[in-house]
Design an enzyme around this catalytic site. Structure first.
Site, PDB file in Angstrom:
ATOM      1  N   THR A  31      41.040  62.915  62.003  1.00 31.78           N
ATOM      2  CA  THR A  31      42.029  62.123  61.276  1.00 31.78           C
ATOM      3  C   THR A  31      42.054  62.687  59.862  1.00 31.78           C
ATOM      4  O   THR A  31      41.086  63.311  59.425  1.00 31.78           O
ATOM      5  CB  THR A  31      41.607  60.642  61.227  1.00 31.78           C
ATOM      6  OG1 THR A  31      40.385  60.555  60.513  1.00 31.78           O
ATOM      7  CG2 THR A  31      41.417  60.067  62.622  1.00 31.78           C
ATOM      8  N   GLU A  69      43.847  59.046  67.128  1.00 33.23           N
ATOM      9  CA  GLU A  69      42.970  58.368  68.098  1.00 33.23           C
ATOM     10  C   GLU A  69      43.668  58.092  69.432  1.00 33.23           C
ATOM     11  O   GLU A  69      43.035  57.645  70.380  1.00 33.23           O
ATOM     12  CB  GLU A  69      42.489  57.026  67.515  1.00 33.23           C
ATOM     13  CG  GLU A  69      41.477  57.156  66.394  1.00 33.23           C
ATOM     14  CD  GLU A  69      42.117  57.279  65.017  1.00 33.23           C
ATOM     15  OE1 GLU A  69      43.298  57.691  64.931  1.00 33.23           O
ATOM     16  OE2 GLU A  69      41.448  56.970  64.019  1.00 33.23           O
ATOM     17  N   LYS A 116      48.707  41.507  49.283  1.00 33.44           N
ATOM     18  CA  LYS A 116      48.315  40.104  49.445  1.00 33.44           C
ATOM     19  C   LYS A 116      48.614  39.366  48.151  1.00 33.44           C
ATOM     20  O   LYS A 116      47.860  39.455  47.187  1.00 33.44           O
ATOM     21  CB  LYS A 116      46.829  40.017  49.811  1.00 33.44           C
ATOM     22  CG  LYS A 116      46.578  40.585  51.188  1.00 33.44           C
ATOM     23  CD  LYS A 116      45.117  40.554  51.568  1.00 33.44           C
ATOM     24  CE  LYS A 116      44.952  41.174  52.942  1.00 33.44           C
ATOM     25  NZ  LYS A 116      43.688  41.824  53.156  1.00 33.44           N
TER      26      LYS A 116
HETATM   27  P1  ADP Z   1      45.451  59.621  59.673  1.00 34.78           P
HETATM   28  O1  ADP Z   1      44.985  58.357  60.352  1.00 34.78           O
HETATM   29  O2  ADP Z   1      44.406  60.591  59.508  1.00 34.78           O
HETATM   30  O3  ADP Z   1      46.290  59.388  58.442  1.00 34.78           O
HETATM   31  P2  ADP Z   1      47.307  59.927  61.841  1.00 34.78           P
HETATM   32  O4  ADP Z   1      48.420  60.867  61.878  1.00 34.78           O
HETATM   33  O5  ADP Z   1      46.496  59.748  63.041  1.00 34.78           O
HETATM   34  O6  ADP Z   1      46.435  60.380  60.664  1.00 34.78           O
HETATM   35  O7  ADP Z   1      47.877  58.551  61.320  1.00 34.78           O
HETATM   36  C1  ADP Z   1      48.109  57.441  62.110  1.00 34.78           C
HETATM   37  C2  ADP Z   1      48.774  56.388  61.286  1.00 34.78           C
HETATM   38  O8  ADP Z   1      50.067  56.834  60.855  1.00 34.78           O
HETATM   39  C3  ADP Z   1      49.060  55.119  62.041  1.00 34.78           C
HETATM   40  O9  ADP Z   1      47.932  54.289  62.089  1.00 34.78           O
HETATM   41  C4  ADP Z   1      50.193  54.514  61.216  1.00 34.78           C
HETATM   42  O10 ADP Z   1      49.707  53.836  60.085  1.00 34.78           O
HETATM   43  C5  ADP Z   1      50.949  55.732  60.738  1.00 34.78           C
HETATM   44  N1  ADP Z   1      52.125  55.964  61.589  1.00 34.78           N
HETATM   45  C6  ADP Z   1      52.263  56.846  62.583  1.00 34.78           C
HETATM   46  N2  ADP Z   1      53.498  56.794  63.115  1.00 34.78           N
HETATM   47  C7  ADP Z   1      54.169  55.831  62.431  1.00 34.78           C
HETATM   48  C8  ADP Z   1      55.486  55.280  62.504  1.00 34.78           C
HETATM   49  N3  ADP Z   1      56.385  55.716  63.362  1.00 34.78           N
HETATM   50  N4  ADP Z   1      55.793  54.302  61.645  1.00 34.78           N
HETATM   51  C9  ADP Z   1      54.904  53.829  60.750  1.00 34.78           C
HETATM   52  N5  ADP Z   1      53.662  54.312  60.625  1.00 34.78           N
HETATM   53  C10 ADP Z   1      53.287  55.296  61.455  1.00 34.78           C
END
Ligand code: ADP
Length: 546
Positions: free
Chosen positions: A182, A329, A438
């Site tokens: 990640t 994940e 919040k």
């Molecule tokens: P990292 O967690 O390392 O930043 P990831 O690419 O795995 O990398 O990120 C996943 C996160 O990206 C998700 O938990 C979410 O918050 C955000 N995310 C992914 N796709 C979308 C989407 N279509 N709309 C909003 N948020 C998104």
């Protein structure tokens, strides 16, 4: 139980290679080189060279389970590594070239990479952390921009010395195939270890007609980097189905991408919202310049796609967008925003509402929304809670067991995303739990405010984040980037938002900035915004809501 009597046939990536060479030897893989020339070859060439790579790695002593890293742009040689490394039982570990060298060193040490494949064009970056990774035994240089430096192995010379035959092993479908970290937006980067089985099942489902629908007739352009969550699985989708693959190399600027889409008649492309925002702006300036009539759909994910972006492509250019949500994940796709048939006759706003949501769960992904105290929340489209998921391509733990608190005792993964879910199962992301604002005990969704701000004609980008407040603990602040040559006042932006939101949701102040800071995977970097402007309301009490 009466056991079924079917074969126990493993779901592994070796089968993709077998199919590629047997059924689609003439399908094409196209890559743009750093000097902008094009490289073209067929699936037959791809499989031959992938076998040569496996032979070379074997000769270098790579064993099943060893981590072999890549530091590469999207191109055919990276694809060879994507398939060759796992098909010999080893694990392909994609390093994110946008990270700081210190983070890359940390990740490569943590993964205990033994071999690395590096693009020559990325050598200056590699040199900055190479010495900090004691496990590295061999450095193989992909000659995309000149010859290999002394003391390293040249990728092409290695392959040339090897036989194009390789007897594919029978692998356990549960064995590790790929290691992705990640990006560490929320803490230290954590490794997610995909298995052959999770990749195969993810591929089969993603290619369903109601999802990406990828098939042999497609030309697939992964703009999303292969070092970011396996390019959302697009390379696997393409190779399994015999589709044409188009790789952009390092050229990710809007004009280069538009040229590539038009010249190569791309039918499906995937990228993060920033990429598409740039492309839409250019198309708006010069709508006739590029013929994108072959484009079937454009996948957007990684962060929230503003409805104005989806609508702009459709209304002004007749281009269809598919919005998807995922996480490293989840191998990585979890939900996709397809408009269900029953909504096809609804008014345009309802349809756009479904299309701009994060969509509903893919088959075999199960979702629930849970409160801070762990209670299951209703799917009423209004109650916000944390999204939890489970399924055959959801991680069961991190590589080397950090972050155990994200896995519940009853078998779910806590995504860290705050969402609402409606009665049709459409998920709407309000925030990451660390970003939710919040204010006096109420939660305010920064994503909803950002989407609304980005629908203002003068706004190019907007990020909403929490500012500390003496009375309400936190209040929303907006960092706004205006389109070149456009103006908008704070009062105009507030009036625009007040059409949609209750007064207490409106940002206390609007900060006009030249650009919004981003993470290595293109998400708004809210920690930086909070660092820079978190005390803005404390220092400027006149702006703060009373
Ligand atoms: P990292 O967690 O390392 O930043 P990831 O690419 O795995 O990398 O990120 C996943 C996160 O990206 C998700 O938990 C979410 O918050 C955000 N995310 C992914 N796709 C979308 C989407 N279509 N709309 C909003 N948020 C998104």
């Amino acid at each position: 139980m009466l056991p079924g009597r079917m074969m126990d046939f493993p779901l592994t990536l070796t089968h993709f290679l077998e199919r590629a060479r047997t059924y689609y030897p003439r399908s094409e893989i196209v890559s743009r080189n750093p000097d902008k020339s094009m490289h073209r070859y067929t699936y037959a060439d791809f499989v031959r060279r992938t076998c040569q790579l496996m032979n070379a790695l074997k000769r270098l002593g790579v064993k099943p389970g060893d981590r072999v890293a890549t530091l590469s742009w999207n191109h055919f040689r990276h694809l060879e590594a994507y398939f060759g490394i796992p098909s010999m039982g080893a694990v392909v570990h994609t390093l994110n070239l946008r990270l700081h060298p210190n983070d890359l060193g940390y990740i490569a040490r943590h993964a205990e990479d033994t071999v690395v494949l590096v693009d020559r064009s990325l050598w200056p970056l590699f040199e900055k952390f190479a010495a900090s990774v004691p496990s590295l035994k061999h450095v193989i240089v992909i000659p995309d921009a000149g010859p290999a430096p002394e003391g390293t192995l040249d990728y092409e010379a290695l392959l040339a010395a090897e036989s194009p035959e390789f007897e594919l092993p029978k692998l356990d479908e549960d064995s590790a195939a790929m290691l992705c970290y990640t990006s560490g937006t929320t803490g230290n980067p954590k490794g997610v270890l995909f298995s052959h089985r999770s990749i195969v099942l993810h591929t089969l489902v993603c290619c369903m007609r109601d999802l990406t629908g990828i098939g042999e007739a497609d030309s697939v352009l992964p703009v999303v980097p292969m070092f970011h969550a396996a390019a959302w699985g697009l390379p696997f989708d393409a190779i399994l189905t015999g589709a044409r693959v188009v790789f952009p190399g390092p050229h990710l600027d809007p004009p280069s991408l538009l040229d590539l889409m038009a010249e190569e008649k791309v039918t499906i492309a995937g990228g993060v919202p920033t990429i598409w925002l740039g492309i839409l702006a250019l198309l708006d300036q010069d709508p006739k310049k590029w013929d994108l009539s072959a484009m079937r759909t454009m996948l957007i994910g990684g962060s929230a796609a503003p409805p104005s972006l989806i609508d702009g492509f459709r209304q002004r250019h007749g281009l269809e967008v598919t919005h998807a949500w995922g996480m490293t994940e989840l191998n990585p796709v979890g939900t996709m925003a397809k408009v269900k048939q029953e909504l096809r006759h609804a008014d345009a706003a309802t349809q756009l509402g479904a299309q701009a949501s994060q969509g509903f769960a893919l088959p075999f992904v199960e979702t629930r929304v849970v409160s801070e105290s762990g209670q299951k929340l209703p799917w009423d489209g209004a109650t916000m809670g944390e999204l939890e998921v489970r399924g055959p391509w959801v991680a069961s733990s991190y590589f080397s067991n950090e972050g155990q608190d994200r896995f519940t005792s009853d078998g779910w993964f806590k995504t860290g995303d705050v969402v609402t879910m409606d009665s049709d199962g459409y998920v709407r992301i309000c925030d990451r739990s660390k970003d939710v604002i919040k204010s006096g005990g109420e939660w305010i969704s920064s994503v909803a405010l950002e989407n609304a701000l980005m629908s203002h004609p003068a706004v190019l980008e907007a990020a909403v984040f929490a500012g500390r407040h003496p009375r309400w603990d936190e209040r929303p602040l907006a960092a706004v980037v205006l389109k070149p040559g456009q103006t908008a006042t704070k009062e105009e932006l507030a009036a625009h938002l007040s059409k949609q939101f209750a007064k207490f949701w409106l940002p206390d102040d609007y900060l006009f900035v030249p650009q919004v800071p981003r993470t290595s995977t293109g998400k708004f970097l809210k920690t930086k915004l909070r660092e820079d402007y978190g005390d803005h309301l404390m220092k400027n009490p006149a702006s703060a809501a009373g």
